[in-house]
Design a protein around this motif. Structure first.
Motif, PDB file in Angstrom:
ATOM      1  N   ALA A 172       0.768  -8.750  17.969  1.00 53.03           N
ATOM      2  CA  ALA A 172       0.738  -7.868  16.796  1.00 53.03           C
ATOM      3  C   ALA A 172      -0.362  -8.294  15.833  1.00 53.03           C
ATOM      4  CB  ALA A 172       2.098  -7.890  16.089  1.00 53.03           C
ATOM      5  N   GLY A 173      -0.495  -9.614  15.632  1.00 53.76           N
ATOM      6  CA  GLY A 173      -1.547 -10.111  14.757  1.00 53.76           C
ATOM      7  C   GLY A 173      -2.930  -9.788  15.277  1.00 53.76           C
ATOM      8  N   LEU A 174      -3.108  -9.907  16.584  1.00 52.24           N
ATOM      9  CA  LEU A 174      -4.408  -9.608  17.174  1.00 52.24           C
ATOM     10  C   LEU A 174      -4.722  -8.116  17.146  1.00 52.24           C
ATOM     11  CD1 LEU A 174      -4.297 -11.983  20.287  1.00 52.24           C
ATOM     12  CD2 LEU A 174      -5.643 -12.279  18.202  1.00 52.24           C
ATOM     13  N   ARG A 175      -3.680  -7.294  17.270  1.00 55.16           N
ATOM     14  CA  ARG A 175      -3.897  -5.845  17.343  1.00 55.16           C
ATOM     15  C   ARG A 175      -4.433  -5.270  16.035  1.00 55.16           C
ATOM     16  NH1 ARG A 175      -1.747  -2.760  21.404  1.00 55.16           N
ATOM     17  NH2 ARG A 175      -1.737  -4.783  22.445  1.00 55.16           N
ATOM     18  N   ILE A 176      -4.234  -5.997  14.932  1.00 52.33           N
ATOM     19  CA  ILE A 176      -4.757  -5.533  13.645  1.00 52.33           C
ATOM     20  C   ILE A 176      -6.279  -5.409  13.691  1.00 52.33           C
ATOM     21  CG2 ILE A 176      -5.163  -7.734  12.465  1.00 52.33           C
ATOM     22  CD1 ILE A 176      -3.282  -4.840  10.899  1.00 52.33           C
ATOM     23  N   GLN A 177      -6.913  -6.171  14.592  1.00 54.33           N
ATOM     24  CA  GLN A 177      -8.364  -6.113  14.725  1.00 54.33           C
ATOM     25  C   GLN A 177      -8.831  -4.742  15.210  1.00 54.33           C
ATOM     26  OE1 GLN A 177      -9.936  -9.083  14.019  1.00 54.33           O
ATOM     27  NE2 GLN A 177      -8.102 -10.331  13.949  1.00 54.33           N
ATOM     28  N   HIS A 178      -7.944  -4.013  15.862  1.00 55.16           N
ATOM     29  CA  HIS A 178      -8.320  -2.728  16.449  1.00 55.16           C
ATOM     30  C   HIS A 178      -8.170  -1.573  15.467  1.00 55.16           C
ATOM     31  CE1 HIS A 178      -8.586  -4.281  20.626  1.00 55.16           C
ATOM     32  NE2 HIS A 178      -7.700  -5.152  20.172  1.00 55.16           N
ATOM     33  N   TYR A 179      -7.646  -1.862  14.267  1.00 55.00           N
ATOM     34  CA  TYR A 179      -7.386  -0.734  13.349  1.00 55.00           C
ATOM     35  C   TYR A 179      -8.638  -0.007  12.898  1.00 55.00           C
ATOM     36  CZ  TYR A 179      -5.223   2.031   9.695  1.00 55.00           C
ATOM     37  OH  TYR A 179      -4.815   3.063   8.922  1.00 55.00           O
ATOM     38  N   PRO A 180      -9.703  -0.561  12.435  1.00 53.07           N
ATOM     39  CA  PRO A 180      -9.918  -1.996  12.183  1.00 53.07           C
ATOM     40  C   PRO A 180      -9.593  -2.359  10.739  1.00 53.07           C
ATOM     41  CG  PRO A 180     -11.984  -0.839  11.965  1.00 53.07           C
ATOM     42  CD  PRO A 180     -10.951   0.211  12.297  1.00 53.07           C
ATOM     43  N   CYS A 181      -9.287  -3.628  10.543  1.00 54.70           N
ATOM     44  CA  CYS A 181      -9.020  -4.123   9.188  1.00 54.70           C
ATOM     45  C   CYS A 181     -10.330  -4.225   8.413  1.00 54.70           C
ATOM     46  CB  CYS A 181      -8.344  -5.488   9.270  1.00 54.70           C
ATOM     47  SG  CYS A 181      -8.092  -6.291   7.679  1.00 54.70           S
ATOM     48  N   ARG A 182     -10.331  -3.721   7.175  1.00 56.29           N
ATOM     49  CA  ARG A 182     -11.524  -3.765   6.343  1.00 56.29           C
ATOM     50  C   ARG A 182     -11.500  -4.896   5.321  1.00 56.29           C
ATOM     51  NH1 ARG A 182     -12.360   2.615   4.676  1.00 56.29           N
ATOM     52  NH2 ARG A 182     -13.172   3.342   6.680  1.00 56.29           N
ATOM     53  N   ALA A 183     -10.497  -5.746   5.402  1.00 53.46           N
ATOM     54  CA  ALA A 183     -10.323  -6.787   4.386  1.00 53.46           C
ATOM     55  C   ALA A 183     -11.569  -7.629   4.149  1.00 53.46           C
ATOM     56  CB  ALA A 183      -9.129  -7.684   4.750  1.00 53.46           C
ATOM     57  N   PRO A 184     -12.254  -8.105   5.190  1.00 51.36           N
ATOM     58  CA  PRO A 184     -13.423  -8.952   4.907  1.00 51.36           C
ATOM     59  C   PRO A 184     -14.536  -8.201   4.193  1.00 51.36           C
ATOM     60  CG  PRO A 184     -13.283  -8.440   7.245  1.00 51.36           C
ATOM     61  CD  PRO A 184     -11.989  -7.999   6.630  1.00 51.36           C
ATOM     62  N   LYS A 185     -14.675  -6.908   4.460  1.00 52.26           N
ATOM     63  CA  LYS A 185     -15.719  -6.142   3.799  1.00 52.26           C
ATOM     64  C   LYS A 185     -15.395  -5.925   2.326  1.00 52.26           C
ATOM     65  CE  LYS A 185     -17.256  -3.716   7.943  1.00 52.26           C
ATOM     66  NZ  LYS A 185     -17.496  -2.412   8.593  1.00 52.26           N
ATOM     67  N   MET A 186     -14.103  -5.883   2.003  1.00 47.26           N
ATOM     68  CA  MET A 186     -13.698  -5.724   0.615  1.00 47.26           C
ATOM     69  C   MET A 186     -13.975  -7.001  -0.179  1.00 47.26           C
ATOM     70  SD  MET A 186     -12.521  -2.728   0.040  1.00 47.26           S
ATOM     71  CE  MET A 186     -11.643  -3.043  -1.481  1.00 47.26           C
ATOM     72  N   ARG A 187     -14.059  -8.128   0.520  1.00 45.34           N
ATOM     73  CA  ARG A 187     -14.209  -9.406  -0.176  1.00 45.34           C
ATOM     74  C   ARG A 187     -15.418 -10.160   0.361  1.00 45.34           C
ATOM     75  NH1 ARG A 187     -13.295 -11.612  -3.417  1.00 45.34           N
ATOM     76  NH2 ARG A 187     -11.613 -13.088  -3.455  1.00 45.34           N
ATOM     77  N   LEU A 188     -16.535  -9.466   0.440  1.00 49.28           N
ATOM     78  CA  LEU A 188     -17.767 -10.090   0.918  1.00 49.28           C
ATOM     79  C   LEU A 188     -18.231 -11.220   0.002  1.00 49.28           C
ATOM     80  CD1 LEU A 188     -19.890  -7.012   2.026  1.00 49.28           C
ATOM     81  CD2 LEU A 188     -18.967  -8.788   3.500  1.00 49.28           C
ATOM     82  N   PHE A 189     -17.668 -11.265  -1.201  1.00 46.20           N
ATOM     83  CA  PHE A 189     -18.164 -12.178  -2.222  1.00 46.20           C
ATOM     84  C   PHE A 189     -17.495 -13.546  -2.169  1.00 46.20           C
ATOM     85  CE2 PHE A 189     -17.365  -7.854  -3.836  1.00 46.20           C
ATOM     86  CZ  PHE A 189     -18.653  -7.369  -3.744  1.00 46.20           C
ATOM     87  N   THR A 190     -16.646 -13.788  -1.180  1.00 49.11           N
ATOM     88  CA  THR A 190     -15.871 -15.015  -1.183  1.00 49.11           C
ATOM     89  C   THR A 190     -16.168 -15.878   0.037  1.00 49.11           C
ATOM     90  OG1 THR A 190     -13.636 -15.936  -1.277  1.00 49.11           O
ATOM     91  CG2 THR A 190     -13.907 -13.916  -0.011  1.00 49.11           C
ATOM     92  N   ASP A 191     -15.996 -17.184  -0.121  1.00 51.12           N
ATOM     93  CA  ASP A 191     -16.129 -18.110   0.998  1.00 51.12           C
ATOM     94  C   ASP A 191     -14.765 -18.612   1.454  1.00 51.12           C
ATOM     95  OD1 ASP A 191     -18.911 -18.008   1.002  1.00 51.12           O
ATOM     96  OD2 ASP A 191     -19.034 -19.513  -0.576  1.00 51.12           O
ATOM     97  N   ASP A 192     -13.701 -18.000   0.948  1.00 50.31           N
ATOM     98  CA  ASP A 192     -12.357 -18.419   1.288  1.00 50.31           C
ATOM     99  C   ASP A 192     -12.029 -18.021   2.723  1.00 50.31           C
ATOM    100  OD1 ASP A 192     -11.048 -17.632  -2.006  1.00 50.31           O
ATOM    101  OD2 ASP A 192     -12.110 -19.403  -1.270  1.00 50.31           O
ATOM    102  N   GLU A 193     -10.786 -18.310   3.133  1.00 55.83           N
ATOM    103  CA  GLU A 193     -10.299 -17.952   4.464  1.00 55.83           C
ATOM    104  C   GLU A 193     -10.585 -16.490   4.756  1.00 55.83           C
ATOM    105  OE1 GLU A 193      -5.996 -17.644   6.801  1.00 55.83           O
ATOM    106  OE2 GLU A 193      -6.111 -18.234   4.702  1.00 55.83           O
TER     107      GLU A 193
END
Length: 223
Positions: A172-193
């Protein structure tokens, strides 16, 4: 409850399509500011009045000065503001000082905070919560109790029906990659996890808990 979503770019449409199924919801698009100077940024009155009607405002605005302008003008007009795109801890602290503003690390990490308006929204959208039914070692149905605002939880839930429960949470966790999740693009400004990894972990945990509950329920019924 009425929710308003405001954006100046490519984000927010999926959240609008998901949230409007549970709450009255408006989608407001603003032009990105042409000026780099804060004192020259203006929000059109028509759009501002529309946003003022909301109980809860979600901003996916990428321009930090426009976000700040919206928060300053609307924090005392709406019940709560969720800033979905933000830049740096200094900015986060600046807008959260208004008291009814939150800048989540990830939009699928929203949980209750004691405010009635915020909690009403988070009862439906935020950190994923699902209920699963299992038969003969397979998932036969999944009910989404709390969905990520972008709708990815429902996508993953549909994908998990018919799957073996062995290793299902990780799948289930891996399948989120196929949505695709836009979370990293929303937070391009961070070096966090990596925010996509966070989203994957939230969904993994939700399905792991759901499977454990389903198995305990079946065991209790047999006994």
């Amino acid at each position: 409850m009425k929710v308003a979503i405001v954006t100046d770019g490519p984000y927010g449409e999926r959240a609008y399509e998901t949230i409007k199924e549970e709450f009255e919801c408006d989608f407001v698009e603003l032009e990105p500011p042409a000026s780099m100077f804060m004192d020259e940024i203006e929000v059109p009155q028509k759009e501002l009045e529309k946003l003022e009607e909301a109980d809860l405002l979600i901003t996916y605005v990428l321009h930090p000065d426009l976000t700040l302008e919206l928060v300053e003008k609307l924090h005392d007009k709406v019940g709560w503001i969720i800033v979905g795109a933000w830049r740096g801890e200094g900015f986060k602290n600046q807008v959260e000082r208004f008291g009814n503003v939150t800048c989540p690390e990830n939009m699928c990490d929203l949980e209750e905070n004691g405010d009635p308006i915020y909690d009403e929204f988070v009862s439906k959208f935020g950190r994923p919560v699902v209920d699963a039914k299992v038969e003969d070692g397979k998932v036969v149905s999944v009910e989404v109790l709390r969905c990520s605002p972008c709708g990815s939880t429902r996508f993953v839930a549909d994908e998990m029906v018919g799957e073996e429960i062995e290793g299902l949470a990780i799948k289930a966790g891996l399948r989120i990659q196929h949505y695709p999740c836009r979370a990293p693009k929303m937070r391009l400004f961070t070096d966090d996890e990596c925010k996509k990894e966070m989203a994957a972990n939230f969904h993994r945990d939700a399905f792991e808990e759901a499977i454990e509950k389903a198995l305990k329920k079946k065991e209790k019924n047999y006994n």
